[in-house]
Enzyme design. Structure first.
Site, short mmCIF file in Angstrom:
data_model
loop_
_atom_site.label_atom_id
_atom_site.label_comp_id
_atom_site.label_asym_id
_atom_site.label_seq_id
_atom_site.Cartn_x
_atom_site.Cartn_y
_atom_site.Cartn_z
N GLN A 1 -34.49 39.88 3.24
CA GLN A 1 -32.97 40.41 1.69
C GLN A 1 -34.46 40.66 0.28
OE1 GLN A 1 -32.16 37.00 -1.42
NE2 GLN A 1 -32.21 35.52 0.34
N GLY B 1 -36.75 22.65 -21.21
CA GLY B 1 -36.95 23.26 -23.07
C GLY B 1 -37.09 21.98 -23.72
N GLY B 2 -37.00 22.44 -25.09
CA GLY B 2 -37.01 21.73 -26.27
C GLY B 2 -35.86 20.86 -26.80
N ARG C 1 -50.85 49.42 11.15
CA ARG C 1 -50.13 50.04 12.20
C ARG C 1 -49.49 50.45 13.13
NH1 ARG C 1 -50.56 43.58 12.01
NH2 ARG C 1 -47.78 43.36 11.50
N TYR D 1 -40.91 32.98 4.30
CA TYR D 1 -39.55 33.50 4.24
C TYR D 1 -39.37 32.48 2.22
CZ TYR D 1 -38.46 35.90 8.66
OH TYR D 1 -37.98 36.31 9.81
N GLU D 2 -38.09 33.04 2.14
CA GLU D 2 -37.51 32.62 0.95
C GLU D 2 -38.39 30.62 0.54
OE1 GLU D 2 -35.65 32.85 -1.58
OE2 GLU D 2 -35.78 31.63 -1.83
N ASP E 1 -36.41 35.54 -2.76
CA ASP E 1 -36.95 36.95 -2.02
C ASP E 1 -35.77 37.62 -2.64
OD1 ASP E 1 -37.64 36.17 0.52
OD2 ASP E 1 -35.55 35.71 1.23
N1 COA Z 1 -39.77 51.69 14.28
C1 COA Z 1 -40.57 50.57 15.14
N2 COA Z 1 -41.02 49.57 14.41
C2 COA Z 1 -40.35 48.86 13.18
C3 COA Z 1 -39.94 49.36 12.61
C4 COA Z 1 -39.11 51.42 12.81
N3 COA Z 1 -38.33 51.65 12.10
N4 COA Z 1 -39.36 48.70 11.70
C5 COA Z 1 -40.03 47.53 11.48
N5 COA Z 1 -40.76 47.88 13.34
C6 COA Z 1 -41.85 47.36 13.82
C7 COA Z 1 -42.97 46.66 12.78
O1 COA Z 1 -43.54 47.40 12.59
C8 COA Z 1 -43.49 45.44 13.07
O2 COA Z 1 -44.57 45.51 14.17
P1 COA Z 1 -45.81 45.39 14.45
O3 COA Z 1 -45.96 43.47 14.15
O4 COA Z 1 -46.03 45.45 16.34
O5 COA Z 1 -46.73 45.79 13.80
C9 COA Z 1 -42.39 44.75 13.72
O6 COA Z 1 -41.20 45.52 13.57
C10 COA Z 1 -41.45 43.14 12.95
O7 COA Z 1 -42.14 43.49 11.95
P2 COA Z 1 -42.17 42.41 10.98
O8 COA Z 1 -42.32 42.71 9.94
O9 COA Z 1 -43.62 41.65 11.45
O10 COA Z 1 -41.10 41.39 10.82
P3 COA Z 1 -40.97 39.82 11.45
O11 COA Z 1 -39.11 40.15 11.83
O12 COA Z 1 -41.76 38.92 12.83
O13 COA Z 1 -41.11 39.16 9.97
C11 COA Z 1 -40.63 38.66 8.37
C12 COA Z 1 -40.45 38.59 8.73
C13 COA Z 1 -39.66 38.31 6.60
C14 COA Z 1 -41.53 36.99 7.74
C15 COA Z 1 -41.76 39.50 7.52
O14 COA Z 1 -41.87 40.98 7.85
C16 COA Z 1 -42.44 39.12 6.36
O15 COA Z 1 -43.59 38.21 6.54
N6 COA Z 1 -42.43 39.99 5.56
C17 COA Z 1 -43.19 40.22 4.17
C18 COA Z 1 -42.81 39.10 3.36
C19 COA Z 1 -40.90 38.98 3.26
O16 COA Z 1 -41.31 39.75 2.38
N7 COA Z 1 -40.38 37.78 3.19
C20 COA Z 1 -38.99 37.21 2.62
C21 COA Z 1 -38.14 37.84 3.39
S1 COA Z 1 -36.73 37.96 2.73
#
Ligand code: COA
Length: 423
Positions: free
Chosen positions: A16, A246-247, A103, A137-138, A167
């Site tokens: 999101q 607020g006030g 990475r 997350y949110e 988000d």
């Molecule tokens: N091709 C190949 N790999 C891909 C890709 C693509 N097109 N797009 C994503 N990936 C991989 C990433 O490189 C990552 O790999 P790695 O762990 O080996 O480095 C993997 O997919 C997963 O990415 P990640 O961001 O860790 O996803 P997740 O589902 O595990 O976590 C969140 C989700 C939201 C918790 C995390 O992304 C996060 O903390 N984001 C920042 C804060 C944020 O925006 N949170 C709110 C979201 S609404």
């Protein structure tokens, strides 16, 4: 012409927070190219599914006006395509978990080498420090950013809010950072790194609660109901129920039908300037001059009594009748509108804030359009892309792959089902 015409955005966002940011950029006219993992895509496509086989509302409502390319960024040919996208685009937006972009082999240093004019915009849960590696997350952001500890009632647990301030709120912050960096690039010729941490975004939106934290040093917060109730304050800003932040004191009050309708309520603000009109409307004209009631400071320890009397009056009217009666007197009130009432609201539909959108898989659905209106850059809300819908178009038209070169990329498997699309 649109405000961001000519700006290309490499949209590496998911879920999101990031998608709300790139959706705004798309609505302002940028060409937003969403990069998604082949065969999988943004996880929200398949979350909270209501129409089997179709992209969910969670996805469609956050990804309007974008193009989608399936691309495996961890495969060699995929990295080649991604490098070309970085060369071509003005902005790269991402909200992966901390370190994911590095990475993949695309550190900020490497990205600058490829394109020194690019703006790299990132959302993370926390800024640099002890929590910088955490996934967020949110609701984690709401809790860590000062919102949850100040939301809810004093005698209950902390509460998260329905508004997605962690988000979507952080997406808005990042969007402002991006357009500001684009503006600076006009003069500097260079890109830069823009980061917005969700904790910081929530904290920014909870600014008034940090105001109150410091006011505690000077004594009790007299506009809080707690003061009138004689309950002592602790050492942190307390939860204040529906007290106004607020006030000008305010509360949520029952209206006619509250016994059966969970949204038959109104917000009512006792603005000092219209106190006399409030007294007339509720039938307490004596309060205009009565000692203990005439001035705002005198009323602070009687707010519960005063609002109870106002509620006696609001309970005789529907929330809309309260509005119709109070508005001509400039008394600030607001009906508690349900999501059903909002989705049917003619005024919001007339301004394009609520829109109906056609989608090939799920049919017609309703969405929230662009809440920011630019007189010279109108928004037409277009449906979200299907997974990989524009893969071939982006490879050929944006990146210039043709003939054997295009076939090489498609055959490499780096771009998902593009092969079938090409055929
Ligand atoms: N091709 C190949 N790999 C891909 C890709 C693509 N097109 N797009 C994503 N990936 C991989 C990433 O490189 C990552 O790999 P790695 O762990 O080996 O480095 C993997 O997919 C997963 O990415 P990640 O961001 O860790 O996803 P997740 O589902 O595990 O976590 C969140 C989700 C939201 C918790 C995390 O992304 C996060 O903390 N984001 C920042 C804060 C944020 O925006 N949170 C709110 C979201 S609404």
């Amino acid at each position: 012409m649109k405000a961001l015409d000519g700006i290309k955005v490499l949209d590496f966002t998911h879920v999101q927070s990031g998608p709300t940011c790139t959706q705004l950029l798309a609505w302002f006219g940028a060409d937003v190219i969403k990069v998604e993992r082949p065969g999988v895509g943004d996880a929200t496509r398949k979350q909270l599914v209501d129409v089997p086989g179709a992209d969910s509302l969670y996805f469609t409502m956050l990804n309007h006006n974008k193009r989608s390319i399936e691309l495996n960024s961890k495969n060699e040919t995929g990295k080649e395509v991604l490098t070309k996208l970085i060369q071509t685009c003005d902005v790269l937006v991402e909200n992966f978990a901390p370190g994911a972009l590095d990475r993949m082999g695309f550190s900020w240093e490497r990205i600058q080498e490829i394109n020194p004019r690019i703006i790299l915009a990132s959302i993370k849960g926390f800024g640099p420090g002890k929590y910088e590696d955490c996934k967020v997350y949110e609701n984690v952001a709401q809790c860590a950013g000062g919102s949850a500890s100040t939301t809810g009632f004093r005698d209950g647990p902390p509460l998260v809010t329905g508004a997605q301030i962690g988000d979507s709120g952080t997406g808005l912050h990042l969007c402002l950072g991006i357009v500001t960096a684009l503006y600076q690039r006009e003069k500097s010729g260079r890109g830069q790194k823009v980061t917005a941490a969700m904790q910081d975004g929530v904290l920014n939106l909870s600014r008034v609660k940090l105001r109150d934290q410091q006011r505690l040093d000077a004594g009790p917060l007299k506009e809080y109901s707690q003061f009138g109730e004689g309950v002592p304050f602790g050492d942190a800003t307390p939860r204040a129920g529906n007290d106004s932040g607020g006030g000008q004191p305010g509360r949520i009050l029952k209206c006619k039908g509250w016994e059966t309708d969970p949204n038959a309520y109104t917000y009512f603000i006792c603005q000092a300037a219209i106190w006399e009109k409030i007294c007339d409307v509720i039938g307490e004209p004596d309060w205009k001059t009565k000692e203990g009631y005439a001035t705002p400071p005198e009323r602070l320890d009687k707010l519960n009594e005063i609002f109870a009397r106002i509620e006696e009056w609001t309970m005789t009217k529907t929330k809309f009748e309260v509005m119709d009666t109070c508005n001509p007197h400039d008394i600030p009130v607001g009906p508690i509108l349900s999501t059903k009432e909002l989705i049917e609201d003619e005024g919001l539909r007339a301004t394009g804030t609520i829109v109906d959108v056609d989608h090939p898989e799920r049919g017609r659905y309703t969405s929230v359009g662009c809440p920011i209106k630019l007189s010279d850059s109108p928004v037409e809300v277009e449906r979200s892309p299907l997974l990989g819908e524009h893969t071939i178009e982006i490879l050929s038209e944006v990146l210039g792959y043709t003939g054997e070169d295009l076939a090489r990329v498609v055959d490499s498997g780096a771009v998902g089902a593009a092969k079938q699309a090409a055929e």
